[in-house]
Design a protein around this motif. Structure first.
Motif, PDB file in Angstrom:
ATOM      1  N   GLU A 189     -42.760 -14.272  -8.628  1.00  0.00           N
ATOM      2  CA  GLU A 189     -41.921 -13.173  -9.831  1.00  0.00           C
ATOM      3  C   GLU A 189     -40.577 -13.677  -9.097  1.00  0.00           C
ATOM      4  N   GLY A 190     -39.661 -13.354 -10.584  1.00  0.00           N
ATOM      5  CA  GLY A 190     -38.386 -12.804 -10.551  1.00  0.00           C
ATOM      6  C   GLY A 190     -38.270 -11.549 -11.396  1.00  0.00           C
ATOM      7  N   HIS A 191     -37.270 -10.518 -10.291  1.00  0.00           N
ATOM      8  CA  HIS A 191     -36.948  -9.433 -11.110  1.00  0.00           C
ATOM      9  C   HIS A 191     -35.287  -9.094 -11.299  1.00  0.00           C
ATOM     10  N   THR A 192     -34.702  -8.420 -12.242  1.00  0.00           N
ATOM     11  CA  THR A 192     -33.273  -7.993 -11.723  1.00  0.00           C
ATOM     12  C   THR A 192     -33.594  -6.352 -12.457  1.00  0.00           C
ATOM     13  N   ASP A 193     -32.418  -6.008 -11.720  1.00  0.00           N
ATOM     14  CA  ASP A 193     -31.557  -4.950 -11.879  1.00  0.00           C
ATOM     15  C   ASP A 193     -31.636  -4.724 -13.425  1.00  0.00           C
ATOM     16  N   SER A 194     -31.205  -3.502 -14.265  1.00  0.00           N
ATOM     17  CA  SER A 194     -30.530  -2.904 -15.473  1.00  0.00           C
ATOM     18  C   SER A 194     -29.315  -3.779 -15.970  1.00  0.00           C
ATOM     19  N   LYS A 195     -28.329  -4.583 -14.929  1.00  0.00           N
ATOM     20  CA  LYS A 195     -26.946  -4.633 -15.634  1.00  0.00           C
ATOM     21  C   LYS A 195     -27.453  -5.692 -15.891  1.00  0.00           C
ATOM     22  N   SER A 196     -26.034  -6.016 -16.932  1.00  0.00           N
ATOM     23  CA  SER A 196     -25.995  -7.474 -17.884  1.00  0.00           C
ATOM     24  C   SER A 196     -24.816  -8.038 -17.410  1.00  0.00           C
ATOM     25  N   GLY A 229     -21.845  -9.513 -17.599  1.00  0.00           N
ATOM     26  CA  GLY A 229     -20.563 -10.193 -19.006  1.00  0.00           C
ATOM     27  C   GLY A 229     -20.359 -12.179 -18.889  1.00  0.00           C
ATOM     28  N   GLY A 230     -20.055 -13.028 -19.722  1.00  0.00           N
ATOM     29  CA  GLY A 230     -19.499 -13.990 -19.785  1.00  0.00           C
ATOM     30  C   GLY A 230     -20.888 -14.683 -19.729  1.00  0.00           C
ATOM     31  N   ARG A 231     -22.145 -14.864 -19.086  1.00  0.00           N
ATOM     32  CA  ARG A 231     -23.051 -15.374 -19.260  1.00  0.00           C
ATOM     33  C   ARG A 231     -23.831 -15.593 -20.282  1.00  0.00           C
ATOM     34  N   GLU A 232     -24.338 -16.922 -21.089  1.00  0.00           N
ATOM     35  CA  GLU A 232     -25.182 -17.239 -21.649  1.00  0.00           C
ATOM     36  C   GLU A 232     -26.517 -16.549 -22.334  1.00  0.00           C
ATOM     37  N   CYS A 233     -27.112 -16.098 -21.429  1.00  0.00           N
ATOM     38  CA  CYS A 233     -28.466 -15.905 -21.139  1.00  0.00           C
ATOM     39  C   CYS A 233     -28.661 -14.495 -20.324  1.00  0.00           C
ATOM     40  N   SER A 234     -30.065 -13.706 -20.806  1.00  0.00           N
ATOM     41  CA  SER A 234     -30.547 -12.396 -20.536  1.00  0.00           C
ATOM     42  C   SER A 234     -30.585 -12.218 -18.971  1.00  0.00           C
ATOM     43  N   ASN A 235     -31.080 -11.083 -18.493  1.00  0.00           N
ATOM     44  CA  ASN A 235     -31.734 -10.906 -17.487  1.00  0.00           C
ATOM     45  C   ASN A 235     -33.136 -11.899 -17.937  1.00  0.00           C
ATOM     46  N   TRP A 236     -33.581 -11.986 -19.044  1.00  0.00           N
ATOM     47  CA  TRP A 236     -35.281 -13.021 -19.025  1.00  0.00           C
ATOM     48  C   TRP A 236     -34.746 -13.849 -18.450  1.00  0.00           C
ATOM     49  N   GLU A 237     -33.923 -14.318 -19.015  1.00  0.00           N
ATOM     50  CA  GLU A 237     -33.802 -16.030 -18.036  1.00  0.00           C
ATOM     51  C   GLU A 237     -33.294 -16.147 -16.816  1.00  0.00           C
ATOM     52  N   LEU A 238     -32.676 -15.028 -16.324  1.00  0.00           N
ATOM     53  CA  LEU A 238     -31.922 -15.394 -14.661  1.00  0.00           C
ATOM     54  C   LEU A 238     -33.693 -14.736 -13.756  1.00  0.00           C
ATOM     55  N   SER A 239     -33.745 -14.055 -14.380  1.00  0.00           N
ATOM     56  CA  SER A 239     -35.051 -13.671 -13.308  1.00  0.00           C
ATOM     57  C   SER A 239     -36.308 -15.245 -13.553  1.00  0.00           C
ATOM     58  N   SER A 240     -36.816 -15.012 -14.597  1.00  0.00           N
ATOM     59  CA  SER A 240     -37.973 -16.660 -15.033  1.00  0.00           C
ATOM     60  C   SER A 240     -36.509 -17.582 -14.408  1.00  0.00           C
ATOM     61  N   ASP A 241     -35.387 -17.886 -13.744  1.00  0.00           N
ATOM     62  CA  ASP A 241     -34.632 -18.940 -13.236  1.00  0.00           C
ATOM     63  C   ASP A 241     -34.638 -18.950 -11.692  1.00  0.00           C
ATOM     64  N   ARG A 242     -34.625 -17.633 -11.745  1.00  0.00           N
ATOM     65  CA  ARG A 242     -35.142 -17.220 -10.481  1.00  0.00           C
ATOM     66  C   ARG A 242     -36.266 -17.204  -9.001  1.00  0.00           C
ATOM     67  N   ALA A 243     -36.899 -17.414 -10.502  1.00  0.00           N
ATOM     68  CA  ALA A 243     -38.336 -17.291  -9.229  1.00  0.00           C
ATOM     69  C   ALA A 243     -38.216 -18.789 -10.073  1.00  0.00           C
ATOM     70  N   ASN A 244     -38.460 -19.316 -10.708  1.00  0.00           N
ATOM     71  CA  ASN A 244     -38.304 -21.125 -10.662  1.00  0.00           C
ATOM     72  C   ASN A 244     -37.752 -21.798  -9.871  1.00  0.00           C
ATOM     73  N   SER A 245     -36.199 -21.056  -9.502  1.00  0.00           N
ATOM     74  CA  SER A 245     -35.439 -21.269  -8.452  1.00  0.00           C
ATOM     75  C   SER A 245     -36.209 -21.932  -6.855  1.00  0.00           C
ATOM     76  N   ALA A 246     -36.876 -20.633  -6.815  1.00  0.00           N
ATOM     77  CA  ALA A 246     -37.567 -20.004  -5.383  1.00  0.00           C
ATOM     78  C   ALA A 246     -38.722 -21.378  -5.553  1.00  0.00           C
TER      79      ALA A 246
END
Length: 169
Positions: free
Chosen positions: A55-62, A64-81
């Motif tokens: 599982e990937g989890h993020t904090d509530s900070k967004s 700036g400048g990223r094209e993706c949201s915390n949804w993509e970031l948490s999923s991408d981190r879990a997949n990277s792991a």
């Protein structure tokens, strides 16, 4: 790193802090520290027969400048792991799920931007026991002993395997 037994299995949470991070800020790329820890975990978990969920989890900070949201970031981190762990010991057939939770399942709900809400969780799932596993075990070892007066599948009483003491005269 926090270990917790849950109904799903052993939950290993790698929590970030202000100074210790497992991923580059706003990125799915693990830090050197993150790669090292994930690699060591992968070596040990790969020795087990159990399936794994990541599982990937993020904090509530967004970010700036990223094209993706915390949804993509948490999923991408879990997949990277997952990818890193599979390169370092977890078998390809061992991972059953990769989940991204964004900031929807915070560890510190009262502090949505707390660094500990940024985490990767590896769940070593309990082994599933199927009816076929039970049948195989029964046919290999025979049926378990049944107490006197109890009935087996066919309904016949089975004697107790415990010998009775001789009667006193």
């Amino acid at each position: 790193v926090v270990f917790t037994m849950t109904s799903e299995g052993l939950r290993i949470e790698m929590l970030e802090g202000e100074q210790s991070t497992f991923f580059e800020l706003g990125s799915p790329q693990p830090t050197e520290f993150g790669r090292d820890l994930l690699g060591k975990l992968a070596e040990e978990i790969g020795k087990l027969p159990n399936k794994v969920a990541i599982e990937g989890h993020t904090d509530s900070k967004s970010y700036g400048g990223r094209e993706c949201s915390n949804w993509e970031l948490s999923s991408d981190r879990a997949n990277s792991a997952r990818r890193w762990m599979q390169q370092n010991g977890i078998r390809m057939d061992q991972v059953t799920q990769v989940r991204g939770y964004a900031d929807e399942s915070p560890r510190e709900a009262a502090k949505a931007d707390d660094p500990s809400n940024r985490r990767i969780t590896v769940i070593i799932q309990y082994e599933a026991v199927t009816q076929a596993d039970i049948q195989a075990a029964l046919s290999k070892d025979g049926p378990p002993p049944v107490a006197e007066g109890a009935t087996g599948k066919a309904g016949a009483a089975k004697p107790s395997p415990v010998a009775k003491a001789p009667a006193k005269k």
